[in-house]
Scaffold this active site. Structure first.
Site, PDB file in Angstrom:
ATOM      1  CG  ASP A   1       9.664  22.795  28.160  1.00 38.16           C
ATOM      2  OD1 ASP A   1      10.066  23.761  27.793  1.00 38.16           O
ATOM      3  OD2 ASP A   1       9.184  21.813  27.477  1.00 38.16           O
TER       4      ASP A   1
ATOM      5  CG  ASP B   1      19.076  25.892  28.693  1.00 39.52           C
ATOM      6  OD1 ASP B   1      19.049  25.231  27.769  1.00 39.52           O
ATOM      7  OD2 ASP B   1      19.761  26.822  28.577  1.00 39.52           O
ATOM      8  CB  VAL B   2      18.297  19.799  27.725  1.00 39.72           C
ATOM      9  CG1 VAL B   2      16.947  19.565  28.546  1.00 39.72           C
ATOM     10  CG2 VAL B   2      17.957  20.617  26.563  1.00 39.72           C
TER      11      VAL B   2
ATOM     12  CG  ASN C   1      10.493  14.867  23.607  1.00 42.47           C
ATOM     13  OD1 ASN C   1      10.216  14.410  22.725  1.00 42.47           O
ATOM     14  ND2 ASN C   1       9.625  16.074  23.724  1.00 42.47           N
TER      15      ASN C   1
ATOM     16  CE1 TYR D   1      14.846  17.564  14.646  1.00 42.01           C
ATOM     17  CE2 TYR D   1      14.221  16.413  12.835  1.00 42.01           C
ATOM     18  CZ  TYR D   1      14.117  16.599  14.157  1.00 42.01           C
ATOM     19  OH  TYR D   1      12.866  16.144  14.859  1.00 42.01           O
TER      20      TYR D   1
ATOM     21  CE  LYS E   1      15.846  14.898  16.796  1.00 43.70           C
ATOM     22  NZ  LYS E   1      15.586  14.945  18.423  1.00 43.70           N
TER      23      LYS E   1
ATOM     24  CB  THR F   1       4.678  18.383  17.664  1.00 45.33           C
ATOM     25  OG1 THR F   1       5.501  17.407  17.123  1.00 45.33           O
ATOM     26  CG2 THR F   1       3.912  17.283  18.896  1.00 45.33           C
TER      27      THR F   1
END
Length: 286
Positions: A74, A100-101, A127, A191, A195, A225
């Site tokens: 993360d 840091d993805v 994720n 978003y 996705k 979440t």
């Protein structure tokens, strides 16, 4: 990598009728203790992103319960360390890494960390993502591209780095998508675009790496979440009422789906987007 808020454990405020609907575990069936679960991941290694909270943290715990060595990553390194410590305290195997993805140069180190630890990588759970509202005429370039970098570019970077190890193990990739790729919700264009790209990319990669690596996505609906943590009670109740099972999802619901798709139980499943939304996307309830 996580830019979402911590998972919520707040009480789901629904009326008694909703509480008694199909969302609850049927009476007479005892809850399964982790020790009673099958050890589907014994001897295997999983790398998880955005795993300091929410779905990622729940998935780390679930996979560890089933025998996996979990590398919890993360951007919130302290949060990832806490989750890894919780796993170890329960007898599981876990390490953590700040990641840091969105930084392509950070990914080789993450994969190398898994390899140096256990010598293999069997499951990559991608994720990362965030869902900030804003009509398209209100979005600036930075907001648009930040959504795409976090939710979509990160999948590209992660898969590219992990392909050699995943090929060697005959492993699997599970990406967290969203019901926003299936249904239109006003105010979330960036978003939805990110996705939606994830859903398409999963199908493409499943074809390209067929017989070597399986690629699937889990597609959550409303889960406790992120934005749902601070959503007004009335809106939460309305959303639950429009969901056939009568409740919002919990991170553990999604973790169970990730574990299934990443296991040998799903060995004949690839290129799929598994919707886990309590039936919301197939319901006419308004």
């Amino acid at each position: 990598m996580s830019r979402t808020t911590p998972e919520s454990h707040s009480e789901n405020r629904l009326d008694s009728h909703s509480e008694s609907r199909l969302g609850n575990r049927p009476e007479g069936l005892p809850d399964r203790h982790p020790d009673q679960r099958t050890a589907r991941f014994t001897g295997r290694t999983a790398l998880l992103t955005a795993a300091a909270s929410g779905i990622g943290a729940a998935t780390a715990r679930r996979l560890a319960d089933e025998g996996a060595s979990v590398l919890v990553t993360d951007v919130d390194a302290a949060g990832a360390e806490k989750v890894a410590a919780e796993v170890r305290a329960k007898g599981g195997r876990a390490r953590y890494l700040g990641l840091d993805v969105t930084n392509p140069e950070a990914w080789p180190e993450a994969v190398r960390t898994a390899e140096e630890w256990t010598g293999r990588l069997d499951l990559l759970h991608l994720n990362a993502g965030r869902n900030l509202p804003g009509a398209i005429h209100e979005l600036d370039d930075t907001s648009w591209h930040d959504h795409l970098r976090l939710a979509l570019d990160s999948v590209f970077y992660g898969v590219r780095a992990a392909v050699p190890l995943l090929t060697a193990s005959g492993g699997a990739v599970v990406v967290t998508g969203s019901v926003h790729a299936v249904l239109g919700f006003s105010g979330f264009p960036a978003y939805a675009a990110a996705k939606g790209g994830v859903s398409a990319l999963v199908r493409q990669l499943a074809v390209e790496y067929a017989g070597r690596i399986r690629f699937n996505a889990v597609v959550p609906g409303a889960v406790e979440t992120g934005l749902w943590t601070d959503a007004p009670d009335e809106y939460r109740a309305q959303t639950a009422a429009r969901t056939p099972v009568g409740r919002l999802g919990e991170p553990e619901d999604i973790a169970a789906a990730v574990a299934f798709l990443g296991s040998d139980d799903a060995s004949f499943i690839t290129g799929q987007n598994l919707v886990v939304d309590g039936g919301r996307s197939i319901s006419s309830q308004e």
